[in-house]
Enzyme design. Sequence first.
Site, PDB file in Angstrom:
ATOM      1  N   HIS A 213      57.894  44.488  14.558  1.00 52.77           N
ATOM      2  CA  HIS A 213      59.358  44.791  15.005  1.00 52.77           C
ATOM      3  C   HIS A 213      59.661  46.135  14.475  1.00 52.77           C
ATOM      4  CE1 HIS A 213      59.704  40.751  16.287  1.00 52.77           C
ATOM      5  NE2 HIS A 213      60.346  41.254  17.352  1.00 52.77           N
ATOM      6  N   GLU A 458      56.854  33.120  25.176  1.00 57.06           N
ATOM      7  CA  GLU A 458      55.941  33.753  24.180  1.00 57.06           C
ATOM      8  C   GLU A 458      55.214  32.766  23.204  1.00 57.06           C
ATOM      9  OE1 GLU A 458      58.756  36.159  22.153  1.00 57.06           O
ATOM     10  OE2 GLU A 458      60.181  34.492  21.940  1.00 57.06           O
ATOM     11  N   ASP A 482      54.414  38.184  21.207  1.00 55.25           N
ATOM     12  CA  ASP A 482      54.248  36.902  20.230  1.00 55.25           C
ATOM     13  C   ASP A 482      53.086  36.110  21.024  1.00 55.25           C
ATOM     14  OD1 ASP A 482      55.676  37.069  18.018  1.00 55.25           O
ATOM     15  OD2 ASP A 482      57.682  36.870  19.280  1.00 55.25           O
ATOM     16  N   CYS A 529      58.009  41.830  29.085  1.00 53.54           N
ATOM     17  CA  CYS A 529      58.780  42.556  28.216  1.00 53.54           C
ATOM     18  C   CYS A 529      58.174  42.843  26.894  1.00 53.54           C
ATOM     19  CB  CYS A 529      60.334  42.218  28.157  1.00 53.54           C
ATOM     20  SG  CYS A 529      60.347  40.404  27.184  1.00 53.54           S
TER      21      CYS A 529
HETATM   22  C1  PEP Z   1      57.656  39.343  22.443  1.00 51.40           C
HETATM   23  O1  PEP Z   1      57.255  38.779  21.676  1.00 51.40           O
HETATM   24  O2  PEP Z   1      56.808  40.031  23.398  1.00 51.40           O
HETATM   25  C2  PEP Z   1      58.742  40.069  22.738  1.00 51.40           C
HETATM   26  C3  PEP Z   1      59.237  40.873  23.707  1.00 51.40           C
HETATM   27  O3  PEP Z   1      59.941  39.760  21.720  1.00 51.40           O
HETATM   28  P1  PEP Z   1      59.806  40.471  20.231  1.00 51.40           P
HETATM   29  O4  PEP Z   1      58.822  41.664  20.374  1.00 51.40           O
HETATM   30  O5  PEP Z   1      61.350  40.929  20.044  1.00 51.40           O
HETATM   31  O6  PEP Z   1      59.487  39.362  19.477  1.00 51.40           O
HETATM   32 MG    MG Z   2      59.084  37.615  20.570  1.00 55.81          MG
END
Ligand code: PEP
Ligand code: MG
Length: 607
Positions: A213, A458, A482, A529
């Site tokens: 993140h 995910e 994820d 996403c």
């Molecule tokens: C993901 O896991 O791809 C996602 C978009 O969520 P995050 O990156 O916030 O875990």
């Molecule tokens: Mg995620």
Amino acid sequence: MRTEKKTKTSQNRRRTKPITNMLQGLAIAPGIAIGPAFIADIGTAPVPEYSIKAKQVPDECKRFTRCVARSRRQIATLSKKTASLPTETRDEMVNLLDAHRQMLKDSRLVRGVQKRIEKSKTNAESAVAAEVSELVDKFHAMDDPYLAARGAEIRELGNRLLRNLAAALHPLEAGVPEGSIVVAAELTPSDAALLDPKAVTGIASEAGGAEGHAAIMARALDLPTVLGAENLVDTVRPGVTIIVDGDQGLVLIDPSKKQISEYRARQRVQRQDTKRLAKLKRLPARTQDDRDIALHANLELPREIEGAKANGAQGIGLLRTEFMYMNRETLPGEDEQFKMLARFVRGMGNRPVTVRTLDIGGDKMVMPLENEIVPGPNPALGLRALRLSLRTPELLDTQLAAMLRASALGSIRILLPMASTPSDVTTVRAHISRIARRLKRKDVAIADPLPPLGVMIEVPAAALIADALAQVADFFAIGTNDLTMYTLAIDRSDEAVAHLYNPLHPAVLRLIKMATEAALHARIPVSVCGEIAGDPEFTPLLLGLGVRELSMSSSALPRVKDKIRHMALSDAQRLADHLKIQGSPEKVADLLSAFNKAGNKAGNKAS
Ligand code: PEP
Ligand code: MG
């Protein structure tokens, strides 16, 4: 640097001596930054000194007690991590942490600080500083090397207490000189949220994986970034010129004149390319065979709204709401959250805003929830995301109420992170209905019909039962960050295994395909996403797998649109069919790279 969560200690970072002035790390956010280094790892925290009134004494003592409890929790977390250290370092660490733990019990240090607050009517920071200094002097006066070492331990613990007391005074908040490149041992998402992109020109850190993140935040801020560069903090002196090459994952320390002029030339080329891409803003993301693809933005912070619009986002495909909980001691209430969401909804006009419920845990930790989440042996598999929300209904209900109120102002979609069973969705739907009834009874405006409720795909379990989830969810958003991590069992934020993290693994591709097919069959929208949605090299593959909506950091939108406009969906479908039946990730990578190279040649000829 004081951070809300440290996943590494300085003891377990690998250390080798660099041979040139170049350090290789991970290319996280593209672009080139040249500027003086601002070392953000400040060992000592500032010590504000002020008197307090007699009636403020109980509150000040409570503040100190909370800080002691927090320090204890941090030490417990660090202790758990010592298990993975080499024996020699581990023993040393275990002893040190034990000593710190003892000193945080009802010790002379803790009692001494409390007494000073009560008797001298002074703030907790100055009481800690005075008590630590007195104890250290006493140990030094004994002229015994063992006891002198105890003095150093007390000083170190004192710094921890001061940093925890000074929750609001983060080195990055205190002000980074304009034009600097922030250099850190580790940058957490909360640290990154404090960076001012007007002052900071680039980021470099020792720890961190490509899809963690902190990396996502860096991309959101559109700052050239390299993470995972070993030896960085030991090698860079404050103020020395460095170059961050976010395209190749390099950090150049004290570069030569020749290196600087080469990099300046590359910066000029990149600026020209950005200008060319900016012209695409008003053009549709339409393939050569006339298929329109929806391009949305992933947002982490309110300051990104303008950038999303400027880059032509058709909506927000993922609003990560964690920022509302970062760098503060208390939880945000319903009104505060509603006002914040209203900014996004109003800011985006009629465009849809997909708001995700809290996704705390794993590599994201925030102060006000430190008590709720005691890090287990494997935080990525522990109490995080929707599991935390369902275990703490007040947390979920406050968020849902704010979202429902914001839905009266524009188009909101509610998204659930880490759902894995249909009952996750039906349970939250029941919460939404109950909250909607309560708000209506109070005459509070909310959207009618209620906002669509979708799930992130995910975790592999969700992809494998996507057909069942599609019966209860209104839309899917595939979180490939994820999904890759859990499918391959590779921690996305750990630089030690970053080279193994690979969304092109056929296992991941097959899971994506399962999710898109289930969505198509149930006639619900499906987007991607995860970070690969913003990488044009992946665009043909994702469209070929059936995805028609992509959501990414805003700065990636023009480049992905450019790619879409130069490719045909029919070719992409053939490509994806061929790739998903491969057994090896290397083969997939080779085939995709060949497809992209051929496409680029054709595109160059055509334009
Ligand atoms: C993901 O896991 O791809 C996602 C978009 O969520 P995050 O990156 O916030 O875990
Ligand atoms: Mg995620």
